[in-house]
Motif scaffolding. Structure first.
Motif, PDB file in Angstrom:
ATOM      1  N   LYS A  70      25.633  44.985  48.034  1.00 51.80           N
ATOM      2  CA  LYS A  70      27.312  45.080  48.456  1.00 51.80           C
ATOM      3  C   LYS A  70      27.937  46.372  48.368  1.00 51.80           C
ATOM      4  CE  LYS A  70      27.870  40.265  48.906  1.00 51.80           C
ATOM      5  NZ  LYS A  70      26.593  40.275  48.583  1.00 51.80           N
ATOM      6  N   ASP A  71      28.870  46.836  48.152  1.00 56.85           N
ATOM      7  CA  ASP A  71      29.556  47.430  48.074  1.00 56.85           C
ATOM      8  C   ASP A  71      29.368  48.330  46.342  1.00 56.85           C
ATOM      9  OD1 ASP A  71      31.876  46.731  47.570  1.00 56.85           O
ATOM     10  OD2 ASP A  71      32.806  46.891  49.182  1.00 56.85           O
ATOM     11  N   LYS A  72      30.349  50.007  46.407  1.00 55.98           N
ATOM     12  CA  LYS A  72      30.054  49.891  45.420  1.00 55.98           C
ATOM     13  C   LYS A  72      31.738  48.659  44.112  1.00 55.98           C
ATOM     14  CE  LYS A  72      31.549  53.905  42.369  1.00 55.98           C
ATOM     15  NZ  LYS A  72      32.352  55.730  42.655  1.00 55.98           N
ATOM     16  N   ALA A  73      32.437  48.778  44.581  1.00 59.66           N
ATOM     17  CA  ALA A  73      33.238  47.949  44.145  1.00 59.66           C
ATOM     18  C   ALA A  73      33.208  46.957  43.402  1.00 59.66           C
ATOM     19  CB  ALA A  73      34.812  47.670  44.935  1.00 59.66           C
ATOM     20  N   THR A  74      31.923  46.699  44.588  1.00 58.28           N
ATOM     21  CA  THR A  74      31.519  45.218  44.144  1.00 58.28           C
ATOM     22  C   THR A  74      30.857  44.536  43.180  1.00 58.28           C
ATOM     23  OG1 THR A  74      31.889  44.157  46.496  1.00 58.28           O
ATOM     24  CG2 THR A  74      30.098  42.969  44.803  1.00 58.28           C
ATOM     25  N   PHE A  75      29.988  46.101  42.823  1.00 54.54           N
ATOM     26  CA  PHE A  75      28.961  45.623  41.425  1.00 54.54           C
ATOM     27  C   PHE A  75      30.240  46.739  40.459  1.00 54.54           C
ATOM     28  CE2 PHE A  75      26.049  46.940  44.612  1.00 54.54           C
ATOM     29  CZ  PHE A  75      24.504  46.608  43.662  1.00 54.54           C
ATOM     30  N   THR A  76      31.229  47.146  40.922  1.00 53.11           N
ATOM     31  CA  THR A  76      32.267  47.905  39.754  1.00 53.11           C
ATOM     32  C   THR A  76      32.679  46.652  39.202  1.00 53.11           C
ATOM     33  OG1 THR A  76      32.213  50.130  39.979  1.00 53.11           O
ATOM     34  CG2 THR A  76      34.460  48.891  38.862  1.00 53.11           C
ATOM     35  N   ARG A  77      33.376  45.440  39.340  1.00 57.26           N
ATOM     36  CA  ARG A  77      33.945  43.915  39.068  1.00 57.26           C
ATOM     37  C   ARG A  77      32.643  43.701  38.683  1.00 57.26           C
ATOM     38  NH1 ARG A  77      36.098  44.192  44.430  1.00 57.26           N
ATOM     39  NH2 ARG A  77      34.648  42.856  45.056  1.00 57.26           N
ATOM     40  N   THR A  78      31.379  42.924  39.026  1.00 65.20           N
ATOM     41  CA  THR A  78      30.388  42.764  38.381  1.00 65.20           C
ATOM     42  C   THR A  78      30.761  42.778  37.536  1.00 65.20           C
ATOM     43  OG1 THR A  78      29.493  41.896  40.228  1.00 65.20           O
ATOM     44  CG2 THR A  78      28.094  41.832  38.695  1.00 65.20           C
ATOM     45  N   TYR A  79      30.362  44.338  37.330  1.00 64.17           N
ATOM     46  CA  TYR A  79      30.026  45.151  35.629  1.00 64.17           C
ATOM     47  C   TYR A  79      31.007  44.885  34.651  1.00 64.17           C
ATOM     48  CZ  TYR A  79      25.880  47.591  37.697  1.00 64.17           C
ATOM     49  OH  TYR A  79      24.623  48.300  38.151  1.00 64.17           O
ATOM     50  N   GLN A  80      32.739  44.319  35.387  1.00 66.83           N
ATOM     51  CA  GLN A  80      33.719  44.291  34.450  1.00 66.83           C
ATOM     52  C   GLN A  80      33.882  43.129  33.797  1.00 66.83           C
ATOM     53  OE1 GLN A  80      36.593  45.570  36.933  1.00 66.83           O
ATOM     54  NE2 GLN A  80      37.005  47.947  36.689  1.00 66.83           N
ATOM     55  N   ARG A  81      32.741  42.332  35.205  1.00 60.40           N
ATOM     56  CA  ARG A  81      32.732  40.929  34.275  1.00 60.40           C
ATOM     57  C   ARG A  81      31.907  40.345  32.973  1.00 60.40           C
ATOM     58  NH1 ARG A  81      31.341  35.436  38.522  1.00 60.40           N
ATOM     59  NH2 ARG A  81      31.399  34.504  37.008  1.00 60.40           N
ATOM     60  N   ILE A  82      30.509  40.856  34.049  1.00 62.12           N
ATOM     61  CA  ILE A  82      29.749  40.827  32.458  1.00 62.12           C
ATOM     62  C   ILE A  82      30.103  41.916  31.470  1.00 62.12           C
ATOM     63  CG2 ILE A  82      26.858  41.837  31.724  1.00 62.12           C
ATOM     64  CD1 ILE A  82      26.849  41.964  35.448  1.00 62.12           C
ATOM     65  N   ASP A  83      30.335  42.787  31.471  1.00 63.10           N
ATOM     66  CA  ASP A  83      31.286  43.118  29.953  1.00 63.10           C
ATOM     67  C   ASP A  83      32.049  42.305  29.494  1.00 63.10           C
ATOM     68  OD1 ASP A  83      29.808  45.710  30.389  1.00 63.10           O
ATOM     69  OD2 ASP A  83      31.984  46.493  30.725  1.00 63.10           O
ATOM     70  N   ALA A  84      33.273  42.134  30.214  1.00 55.24           N
ATOM     71  CA  ALA A  84      33.694  41.173  29.403  1.00 55.24           C
ATOM     72  C   ALA A  84      33.231  39.714  29.063  1.00 55.24           C
ATOM     73  CB  ALA A  84      35.512  40.264  30.573  1.00 55.24           C
ATOM     74  N   CYS A  85      32.119  39.477  29.457  1.00 62.32           N
ATOM     75  CA  CYS A  85      31.616  38.313  28.937  1.00 62.32           C
ATOM     76  C   CYS A  85      31.018  38.327  27.441  1.00 62.32           C
ATOM     77  CB  CYS A  85      30.688  37.368  30.300  1.00 62.32           C
ATOM     78  SG  CYS A  85      31.528  36.659  31.575  1.00 62.32           S
ATOM     79  N   LEU A  86      29.973  39.589  28.304  1.00 52.23           N
ATOM     80  CA  LEU A  86      29.509  40.263  26.923  1.00 52.23           C
ATOM     81  C   LEU A  86      29.622  40.386  25.706  1.00 52.23           C
ATOM     82  CD1 LEU A  86      26.842  42.789  28.481  1.00 52.23           C
ATOM     83  CD2 LEU A  86      26.095  40.411  27.003  1.00 52.23           C
ATOM     84  N   GLN A  87      31.564  40.456  25.527  1.00 55.03           N
ATOM     85  CA  GLN A  87      32.287  41.143  24.310  1.00 55.03           C
ATOM     86  C   GLN A  87      32.487  39.912  24.110  1.00 55.03           C
ATOM     87  OE1 GLN A  87      35.512  43.446  26.328  1.00 55.03           O
ATOM     88  NE2 GLN A  87      34.516  44.892  26.007  1.00 55.03           N
ATOM     89  N   GLN A  88      32.806  38.262  24.366  1.00 54.90           N
ATOM     90  CA  GLN A  88      33.103  36.715  24.157  1.00 54.90           C
ATOM     91  C   GLN A  88      32.193  36.855  23.663  1.00 54.90           C
ATOM     92  OE1 GLN A  88      35.914  35.192  24.915  1.00 54.90           O
ATOM     93  NE2 GLN A  88      34.832  33.145  24.116  1.00 54.90           N
ATOM     94  N   LEU A  89      30.798  37.091  23.715  1.00 57.26           N
ATOM     95  CA  LEU A  89      29.274  36.157  23.434  1.00 57.26           C
ATOM     96  C   LEU A  89      29.153  37.204  22.032  1.00 57.26           C
ATOM     97  CD1 LEU A  89      26.837  34.690  23.080  1.00 57.26           C
ATOM     98  CD2 LEU A  89      26.060  36.752  25.209  1.00 57.26           C
ATOM     99  N   GLU A  90      29.416  38.300  21.798  1.00 62.34           N
ATOM    100  CA  GLU A  90      29.459  39.379  20.633  1.00 62.34           C
ATOM    101  C   GLU A  90      30.189  38.070  19.604  1.00 62.34           C
ATOM    102  OE1 GLU A  90      29.433  43.903  18.918  1.00 62.34           O
ATOM    103  OE2 GLU A  90      31.002  43.652  20.939  1.00 62.34           O
TER     104      GLU A  90
END
Length: 101
Positions: A70-90
């Protein structure tokens, strides 16, 4: 290239990153195993049925799609979602002492 660029914007260098298949030793040593989607969950359980008790979805049962191709914007959105989930897990780990599968 899109994954590398999006990760670099987040301060992460993926140039040396290489995926690998989880070994029995890795699974045995793990306290917690995180999966992003059903495909990887199924692959994990088919090779390591004993991993079920220490596995959880990063986003509480909601799949995180692989942005590969996918394009860079899709990667950026995916990374943002992963970051938010990791903060929740932490926060969950800090508050309860251990995550729930």
């Amino acid at each position: 290239p899109q994954a590398l660029a999006a990760a670099a914007e987040r301060g992460v260098d993926l140039n040396l990153h290489r995926s690998q298949t989880a070994t029995d030793a890795m699974i045995d040593a793990a306290d917690l195993i995180i999966v992003f989607d059903r495909l990887n969950e199924h692959a994990l359980y088919s090779r390591h049925p004993g991993a079920r008790s220490k596995t959880r979805w990063l986003d509480a049962g909601s799949e995180i799609d692989d942005p590969d191709g996918k394009d860079k914007a899709t990667f950026t959105r995916t990374y943002q979602r992963i970051d938010a989930c990791l903060q929740q897990l932490e926060a969950e780990i800090a508050g309860k002492g251990a995550p729930h599968a």
